[in-house]
Write an enzyme that holds these catalytic residues in place. Structure first.
Site, PDB file in Angstrom:
ATOM      1  N   ARG A 148      -3.531  20.715 -15.616  1.00  0.00           N
ATOM      2  CA  ARG A 148      -2.853  19.835 -15.972  1.00  0.00           C
ATOM      3  C   ARG A 148      -3.089  18.936 -17.103  1.00  0.00           C
ATOM      4  NH1 ARG A 148       0.423  15.365 -11.827  1.00  0.00           N
ATOM      5  NH2 ARG A 148       1.578  14.434 -13.640  1.00  0.00           N
ATOM      6  N   ASN A 182      -1.534  17.378 -21.825  1.00  0.00           N
ATOM      7  CA  ASN A 182      -1.591  16.317 -22.789  1.00  0.00           C
ATOM      8  C   ASN A 182      -2.047  16.912 -24.179  1.00  0.00           C
ATOM      9  OD1 ASN A 182      -1.866  14.020 -20.758  1.00  0.00           O
ATOM     10  ND2 ASN A 182      -3.665  15.026 -20.056  1.00  0.00           N
ATOM     11  N   HIS A 203       6.032   6.899 -28.106  1.00  0.00           N
ATOM     12  CA  HIS A 203       5.118   7.755 -27.702  1.00  0.00           C
ATOM     13  C   HIS A 203       5.489   9.151 -28.027  1.00  0.00           C
ATOM     14  CE1 HIS A 203       2.601   9.601 -24.662  1.00  0.00           C
ATOM     15  NE2 HIS A 203       3.438  10.436 -24.443  1.00  0.00           N
ATOM     16  N   LYS A 215       2.630  10.776 -12.199  1.00  0.00           N
ATOM     17  CA  LYS A 215       1.713   9.860 -12.800  1.00  0.00           C
ATOM     18  C   LYS A 215       2.496   8.538 -13.046  1.00  0.00           C
ATOM     19  CE  LYS A 215      -1.479  12.674 -16.014  1.00  0.00           C
ATOM     20  NZ  LYS A 215      -1.702  12.870 -17.231  1.00  0.00           N
ATOM     21  N   HIS A 240      -2.331   8.713 -28.679  1.00  0.00           N
ATOM     22  CA  HIS A 240      -2.662   7.603 -27.833  1.00  0.00           C
ATOM     23  C   HIS A 240      -3.578   6.679 -28.810  1.00  0.00           C
ATOM     24  CE1 HIS A 240      -2.274   9.305 -23.473  1.00  0.00           C
ATOM     25  NE2 HIS A 240      -0.963   9.109 -23.992  1.00  0.00           N
ATOM     26  N   ARG A 279       0.985  -1.286   0.040  1.00  0.00           N
ATOM     27  CA  ARG A 279       0.022  -0.081  -0.148  1.00  0.00           C
ATOM     28  C   ARG A 279       0.753   1.211   0.080  1.00  0.00           C
ATOM     29  NH1 ARG A 279      -2.973  -3.553   3.397  1.00  0.00           N
ATOM     30  NH2 ARG A 279      -4.851  -3.978   2.391  1.00  0.00           N
ATOM     31  N   GLU A 284      -4.876  16.625 -11.715  1.00  0.00           N
ATOM     32  CA  GLU A 284      -5.388  16.548 -13.095  1.00  0.00           C
ATOM     33  C   GLU A 284      -6.966  16.863 -13.164  1.00  0.00           C
ATOM     34  OE1 GLU A 284      -5.401  14.312 -17.408  1.00  0.00           O
ATOM     35  OE2 GLU A 284      -3.422  14.604 -16.379  1.00  0.00           O
ATOM     36  N   LYS A 291       6.634  22.000 -16.131  1.00  0.00           N
ATOM     37  CA  LYS A 291       5.815  20.714 -15.738  1.00  0.00           C
ATOM     38  C   LYS A 291       5.760  21.062 -14.027  1.00  0.00           C
ATOM     39  CE  LYS A 291       4.461  16.264 -15.875  1.00  0.00           C
ATOM     40  NZ  LYS A 291       4.531  14.942 -16.430  1.00  0.00           N
ATOM     41  N   HIS A 308      -1.791  14.284 -27.223  1.00  0.00           N
ATOM     42  CA  HIS A 308      -1.829  12.766 -26.652  1.00  0.00           C
ATOM     43  C   HIS A 308      -3.223  12.268 -26.812  1.00  0.00           C
ATOM     44  CE1 HIS A 308       1.619  14.457 -24.609  1.00  0.00           C
ATOM     45  NE2 HIS A 308       1.627  13.265 -23.767  1.00  0.00           N
ATOM     46  N   GLU A 368       7.857  16.274 -26.389  1.00  0.00           N
ATOM     47  CA  GLU A 368       7.386  16.698 -24.943  1.00  0.00           C
ATOM     48  C   GLU A 368       7.995  17.905 -24.613  1.00  0.00           C
ATOM     49  OE1 GLU A 368       4.917  15.485 -23.478  1.00  0.00           O
ATOM     50  OE2 GLU A 368       4.802  13.362 -24.104  1.00  0.00           O
TER      51      GLU A 368
END
Length: 362
Positions: free
Chosen positions: A242, A246, A266, A144, A253, A122, A238, A228, A249, A186
Site C-alpha cells: 500500500r 504514496n 495536495h 486512512k 508533503h 471509541r 500499509e 486502490k 507524496h 492521483e
C-alpha cells in the site's frame, strides 16, 4: 448513465463504492448502511451551500434525523482544533454509538470526519460522500483518516473504514478547475505505480477528462478506485504494497509543509513530487528519458504545476525525514522502475537524491 459499483474486499468490513450521477439525492443508497435513522453530516462552508440541503432533504424525507456540522474550508483547518468542533457538536447533540457520521466534502472533510468517527465513543459508523476528484479517486477509499500537525502532514490518525462510498460525478461540475487538476495527479499515479494500460488510456483521453466528459470521467474514477481497492484489500494497514500509493507524496508533503498547508493543493504538490520521483528514477537508471517525457507531458496536460519550490537540499531532506515511511532514520521513497511498475526503497544513491532536490537540470 448506468451507475458503476465495485467493492473494497475486507472480509466482514467490506464495503461498496458507487460511482454515478445524482447519488447525493438517492437516500436508498445510504439507508441500508445506517444503524438507526440518525446521522450527523460533516461538511464545510463551501460544500454546504451547494449540496447540504439536497442530502439533508433526501434523508429527512426518508425519516432520518439530520444534524449538520459545518466546518471552515481548507487544508489549513485539518487540525485538532477543527476536529474538536466535530466532537463538540456530537456531544452537544448527545449522539450515540448508533449515530452515523457522513463526510460530505473533499479530502480534508473525509479525513477529519473519518478520524472523528474512529475516536468518538471509541468508534461510530461513517459514510464517505466525496465531492472532489481527489477524494473520489483516493482519500475516500481505503480508510486512512487523520489530521495534520505543525511538524508533519497526516501524522496523527487511524485506519478506519467507511460503510459505503458515494462518488457523485455531478459534484465535479462545481469543482474549481485548479481542484480538478489536483485530483488528476492521483488518477495519473495509479497508472504510474501499477497499471501501465491505464496510463496509456489516460494519455489518449486526457482532453476528454479535462472538459469533464461524463463517460471518460466515470471510467477514470472507476479504474482509479479499482486499483486502490485491490491494493487496500491486500495491505489495509500499509505494511508493504500500500505504501506504493504514496508515489510523489514524500516530496509533495515536504512542499506542503514548507509552503504552509493549503498554499499548494495536495494534488499539486503530489504532481510536482511525482516529477521529482521520476527525475531520481531516471538518475538511478530505471526510467528512460522518453518515459520521463511522457510523465511530464501527461501531468502538464492535466494543468498541474510541476516546478517545485526551491527550498534547498537540506530543507527538503529535513522535511522528508518527517514522512511516515521513514524507517531506522532512512527516508524510504516510492520510485519508478518503469511506467506501471514502482518500488518502495531506501536503497538509492544519496548523492543522486540531492541532485534531484537541488532542482537543477543536467
Amino acid at each position: 448513465m448506468v451507475m458503476q459499483t465495485l467493492k473494497v474486499e475486507l472480509a466482514n468490513r467490506s464495503y461498496p463504492i458507487y460511482i454515478g450521477r445524482s447519488l447525493i439525492s438517492n437516500a436508498e443508497l445510504i439507508l441500508p448502511h445506517l444503524k438507526r435513522k440518525h446521522v450527523a453530516i460533516v461538511t464545510n462552508t463551501t460544500v454546504a451551500q451547494l449540496y447540504l440541503e439536497t442530502l439533508s432533504n433526501a434523508l429527512q424525507d426518508a425519516g432520518v434525523k439530520v444534524i449538520p456540522i459545518i466546518l471552515p474550508d481548507g487544508e489549513a483547518y485539518k487540525n485538532s482544533e477543527t476536529l474538536n468542533l466535530i466532537y463538540d457538536a456530537l456531544l452537544q447533540n448527545r449522539c450515540e454509538r448508533s449515530t452515523t457520521l457522513i463526510a460530505l466534502g473533499g479530502g480534508v472533510i473525509g479525513d477529519l470526519t473519518g478520524y472523528a468517527a474512529a475516536t468518538y465513543l471509541r468508534g461510530v459508523p461513517f459514510i464517505q460522500i466525496p465531492t472532489t476528484l481527489l477524494s473520489q479517486v483516493d482519500s475516500s477509499v481505503g480508510g486512512k483518516t487523520g489530521i495534520n500537525h505543525p511538524l508533519g502532514k497526516n501524522m496523527i490518525g487511524a485506519f478506519y473504514q467507511p460503510q459505503v462510498v458515494l462518488a457523485d460525478i455531478d459534484t465535479l461540475q462545481t469543482l474549481p478547475a485548479r481542484e480538478f487538476s489536483a485530483g488528476m495527479a492521483e488518477v495519473i499515479k495509479y497508472g504510474l505505480i501499477r497499471d501501465a494500460e491505464f496510463f496509456d488510456w489516460l494519455e489518449l483521453h486526457i482532453e476528454q477528462l479535462m472538459v469533464l466528459d461524463e463517460q471518460a470521467i466515470t471510467e477514470a474514477i472507476y479504474r482509479s478506485c479499482k486499483n486502490k481497492a485491490d491494493v487496500v484489500a491486500r495491505d489495509e494497514h500499509e505494511t508493504g504494497e500500500r505504501a506504493l500509493l504514496n508515489l510523489g507524496h514524500t516530496f509533495g508533503h515536504a512542499i506542503e509543509n514548507a509552503m504552509g498547508y493549503g498554499v499548494w493543493l495536495h494534488g499539486e504538490a503530489v504532481g510536482a513530487g511525482t516529477m521529482m520521483a521520476a527525475d531520481l528514477s531516471q538518475r538511478m537508471g530505471w526510467l528512460t528519458a522518453d518515459e520521463v517525457r511522457r510523465i511530464h507531458q501527461l501531468l502538464t496536460a492535466a494543468k498541474l504545476p510541476l516546478d517545485a519550490p526551491k527550498l534547498g537540499v537540506e530543507k527538503y531532506l529535513h522535511l522528508m525525514q518527517l514522512d511516515k515511511k521513514v524507517a531506522d532514520g532512512k527516508i524510504r521513497l516510492v520510485l519508478q522502475q518503469a511506467i506501471g511498475k514502482s518500488v518502495i526503497t531506501s536503497d538509492y544513491d544519496a548523492e543522486k537524491l540531492k541532485q534531484t532536490l537541488s532542482l537543477k537540470s543536467d
